[in-house]
Design a protein around this motif. Structure first.
Motif, PDB file in Angstrom:
ATOM      1  N   GLY A 191      14.892  47.729 -42.791  1.00 24.95           N
ATOM      2  CA  GLY A 191      13.688  47.453 -43.576  1.00 24.95           C
ATOM      3  C   GLY A 191      13.024  46.160 -43.163  1.00 24.95           C
ATOM      4  N   TYR A 192      11.848  45.910 -43.733  1.00 24.16           N
ATOM      5  CA  TYR A 192      11.054  44.744 -43.351  1.00 24.16           C
ATOM      6  C   TYR A 192      11.800  43.430 -43.578  1.00 24.16           C
ATOM      7  CZ  TYR A 192       6.967  47.876 -43.088  1.00 24.16           C
ATOM      8  OH  TYR A 192       6.082  48.867 -42.772  1.00 24.16           O
ATOM      9  N   LEU A 193      12.754  43.413 -44.534  1.00 27.91           N
ATOM     10  CA  LEU A 193      13.532  42.182 -44.758  1.00 27.91           C
ATOM     11  C   LEU A 193      14.241  41.768 -43.468  1.00 27.91           C
ATOM     12  CD1 LEU A 193      14.756  40.037 -46.775  1.00 27.91           C
ATOM     13  CD2 LEU A 193      16.677  41.600 -47.054  1.00 27.91           C
ATOM     14  N   ILE A 194      14.733  42.751 -42.755  1.00 25.83           N
ATOM     15  CA  ILE A 194      15.434  42.480 -41.503  1.00 25.83           C
ATOM     16  C   ILE A 194      14.416  42.368 -40.369  1.00 25.83           C
ATOM     17  CG2 ILE A 194      17.178  43.369 -39.878  1.00 25.83           C
ATOM     18  CD1 ILE A 194      17.663  44.911 -43.033  1.00 25.83           C
ATOM     19  N   SER A 195      13.594  43.376 -40.249  1.00 24.58           N
ATOM     20  CA  SER A 195      12.514  43.336 -39.263  1.00 24.58           C
ATOM     21  C   SER A 195      11.588  44.524 -39.428  1.00 24.58           C
ATOM     22  CB  SER A 195      13.084  43.364 -37.845  1.00 24.58           C
ATOM     23  OG  SER A 195      12.044  43.498 -36.896  1.00 24.58           O
ATOM     24  N   LYS A 196      10.322  44.311 -39.098  1.00 19.87           N
ATOM     25  CA  LYS A 196       9.404  45.432 -38.928  1.00 19.87           C
ATOM     26  C   LYS A 196       9.767  46.126 -37.615  1.00 19.87           C
ATOM     27  CE  LYS A 196       5.369  44.443 -41.592  1.00 19.87           C
ATOM     28  NZ  LYS A 196       3.914  44.556 -41.638  1.00 19.87           N
ATOM     29  N   PRO A 197       9.262  47.325 -37.392  1.00 17.16           N
ATOM     30  CA  PRO A 197       9.491  47.944 -36.073  1.00 17.16           C
ATOM     31  C   PRO A 197       8.940  47.031 -34.966  1.00 17.16           C
ATOM     32  CG  PRO A 197       8.649  49.557 -37.643  1.00 17.16           C
ATOM     33  CD  PRO A 197       8.516  48.221 -38.305  1.00 17.16           C
ATOM     34  N   VAL A 198       9.696  46.905 -33.889  1.00 14.08           N
ATOM     35  CA  VAL A 198       9.398  45.946 -32.819  1.00 14.08           C
ATOM     36  C   VAL A 198       9.032  46.717 -31.541  1.00 14.08           C
ATOM     37  CG1 VAL A 198      10.395  44.038 -31.472  1.00 14.08           C
ATOM     38  CG2 VAL A 198      11.181  44.429 -33.823  1.00 14.08           C
ATOM     39  N   PRO A 199       7.973  46.289 -30.828  1.00 18.77           N
ATOM     40  CA  PRO A 199       7.673  46.952 -29.543  1.00 18.77           C
ATOM     41  C   PRO A 199       8.769  46.622 -28.523  1.00 18.77           C
ATOM     42  CG  PRO A 199       6.161  45.115 -29.937  1.00 18.77           C
ATOM     43  CD  PRO A 199       6.998  45.261 -31.175  1.00 18.77           C
ATOM     44  N   PRO A 200       9.028  47.523 -27.580  1.00 24.27           N
ATOM     45  CA  PRO A 200      10.159  47.345 -26.667  1.00 24.27           C
ATOM     46  C   PRO A 200      10.142  46.022 -25.909  1.00 24.27           C
ATOM     47  CG  PRO A 200       8.835  49.279 -26.071  1.00 24.27           C
ATOM     48  CD  PRO A 200       8.318  48.784 -27.358  1.00 24.27           C
ATOM     49  N   ALA A 201       8.960  45.547 -25.569  1.00 25.76           N
ATOM     50  CA  ALA A 201       8.860  44.305 -24.801  1.00 25.76           C
ATOM     51  C   ALA A 201       9.404  43.103 -25.575  1.00 25.76           C
ATOM     52  CB  ALA A 201       7.414  44.050 -24.390  1.00 25.76           C
ATOM     53  N   GLU A 202       9.433  43.206 -26.903  1.00 26.50           N
ATOM     54  CA  GLU A 202       9.902  42.070 -27.714  1.00 26.50           C
ATOM     55  C   GLU A 202      11.301  42.269 -28.273  1.00 26.50           C
ATOM     56  OE1 GLU A 202       6.862  41.516 -30.742  1.00 26.50           O
ATOM     57  OE2 GLU A 202       5.335  41.723 -29.174  1.00 26.50           O
ATOM     58  N   LEU A 203      11.886  43.433 -27.988  1.00 24.34           N
ATOM     59  CA  LEU A 203      13.128  43.814 -28.654  1.00 24.34           C
ATOM     60  C   LEU A 203      14.330  42.959 -28.236  1.00 24.34           C
ATOM     61  CD1 LEU A 203      14.040  45.834 -30.801  1.00 24.34           C
ATOM     62  CD2 LEU A 203      14.525  47.475 -28.969  1.00 24.34           C
ATOM     63  N   THR A 204      14.452  42.713 -26.943  1.00 23.65           N
ATOM     64  CA  THR A 204      15.574  41.903 -26.461  1.00 23.65           C
ATOM     65  C   THR A 204      15.519  40.517 -27.089  1.00 23.65           C
ATOM     66  OG1 THR A 204      15.555  43.086 -24.383  1.00 23.65           O
ATOM     67  CG2 THR A 204      16.718  40.987 -24.404  1.00 23.65           C
ATOM     68  N   GLN A 205      14.331  39.964 -27.114  1.00 25.10           N
ATOM     69  CA  GLN A 205      14.148  38.647 -27.710  1.00 25.10           C
ATOM     70  C   GLN A 205      14.524  38.673 -29.194  1.00 25.10           C
ATOM     71  OE1 GLN A 205      10.189  37.133 -28.104  1.00 25.10           O
ATOM     72  NE2 GLN A 205      10.830  35.013 -27.749  1.00 25.10           N
ATOM     73  N   TRP A 206      14.129  39.738 -29.873  1.00 27.99           N
ATOM     74  CA  TRP A 206      14.467  39.856 -31.304  1.00 27.99           C
ATOM     75  C   TRP A 206      15.988  39.866 -31.478  1.00 27.99           C
ATOM     76  CZ3 TRP A 206      17.364  42.506 -34.701  1.00 27.99           C
ATOM     77  CH2 TRP A 206      17.119  42.244 -36.064  1.00 27.99           C
TER      78      TRP A 206
END
Ligand code: C2E
Ligand code: MG
Ligand code: MG
Ligand code: MG
Length: 283
Positions: free
Chosen positions: A258-273
């Motif tokens: 859920g949004y508390l943890i994270s909104k859906p992330v585009p793949p380019a930003e996922l590793t960083q997340w």
């Protein structure tokens, strides 16, 4: 921001589309063109589990980046893709993108991570669906248990032997199965007795109401206990607040999205997340 930006134009868009079969045909053409022209994108929403808030995977969520309208949400175009059959080629692309993204994490050593992919009814019962799934797993050399297929109760409840057959086949091969939006489809959940599924996903509407009244709390507790008793994993979707998370934990729920943890992330930003995430942020 971006997630919600184009709602008004979209409502307009779909109202327009419904008007005539000509428009309908046009949208179908646009969808097909969109796939060829790379207008679709997968976003990935992290799922965490346990008291230590470990990241255990992502739910893959498709978006359509339409050149004129902008980001179109799946609630708008998935039903259209379903009714035209376009969901079959789109669904294959979705599996490819999801496994490709997961593979990158496995190659980086995070081999415990899995991906959950939403599968619509027409796609699930399509003749070549199982073959497509097994080939893709093979192609990316991923263990089947790292893929979870999310189906809704309406698919699970469909009175076709093909659904049951396929659920057994996927289970036999080790692919995980989740019942999405649990509790919203059918009031009878007797199908859980016959159907081999691994997980139920509590619908976010229940989570939204959870901290608002005792009745929804009782309902959510019942779902969590049911899952426990049937030895099913349970995950709560749409967790937005610390209060919801705390209450869910006290009711025995161990997995969250859920949004508390994270909104859906585009793949380019996922590793960083993934690298930046600290359990203390949410727990
Ligand atoms: P779903 O599978 O139940 O996905 C959860 C939806 O809730 C997603 O919306 C997600 O972005 C949203 N969400 C997650 N956390 C929160 C939260 O904390 N608060 C709120 N308000 N919302 C949250 P999305 O991405 O717009 O997808 C909507 C639906 O479209 C999905 O519901 C699923 O049924 C369908 N869908 C999405 N991607 C795919 C796909 O690749 N294939 C198929 N067949 N269907 C898809
Ligand atoms: Mg889902
Ligand atoms: Mg859901
Ligand atoms: Mg839903």
């Amino acid at each position: 921001g971006k997630e919600h930006s184009s709602r008004n134009s979209l409502t307009y868009f779909t109202e327009d589309m419904k008007e005539s079969s000509r428009d309908y045909f046009e949208i179908e053409m646009n969808l097909r063109k969109g796939l060829i022209e790379n207008q679709f994108m997968m976003y990935f929403q992290p799922q965490i589990s346990g008291p230590d808030a470990r990241i255990d995977g992502f739910e893959a969520l498709v978006r359509w980046n339409h050149p004129e309208i902008g980001l179109v949400r799946p609630d708008i175009f998935i039903p259209l893709a379903e009714s035209t059959g376009f969901i079959v080629p789109l669904g294959e692309w979705i599996i490819q993108e999801s496994l490709k993204t997961l593979k990158k994490f496995h190659e980086a050593g995070m081999t415990h991570l899995g991906v959950s992919v939403n599968i619509s009814s027409r796609q699930f019962i399509h003749e070549h669906f199982p073959e497509m799934i097994f080939q893709a797993l093979d192609q990316y050399q991923l263990s089947p248990d790292k893929l979870c297929l999310e189906i809704t109760e309406s698919v699970a409840m469909e009175e076709s032997s093909i659904v049951l057959e396929r659920l057994h086949l996927f289970t036999k091969k080790g692919v995980k199965l989740s019942v999405d939006d649990f509790g919203t489809g059918f009031s009878a959940f007797v199908y859980l007795l016959d159907y081999p599924v691994n997980e139920i996903k509590i619908d976010r509407e229940f989570i939204r109401l959870l901290t608002q009244n005792k009745k929804s709390e009782a309902l959510v507790k019942t779902i969590i206990d049911l899952a426990d008793n049937l030895r099913l994993s349970v995950i709560a979707e749409g967790v937005e607040t610390q209060d919801q998370l705390g209450l869910l934990q006290s009711l025995g729920c161990q997995r969250f999205q859920g949004y508390l943890i994270s909104k859906p992330v585009p793949p380019a930003e996922l590793t960083q997340w993934v690298n930046k995430f600290r359990p203390e942020q949410v727990m």
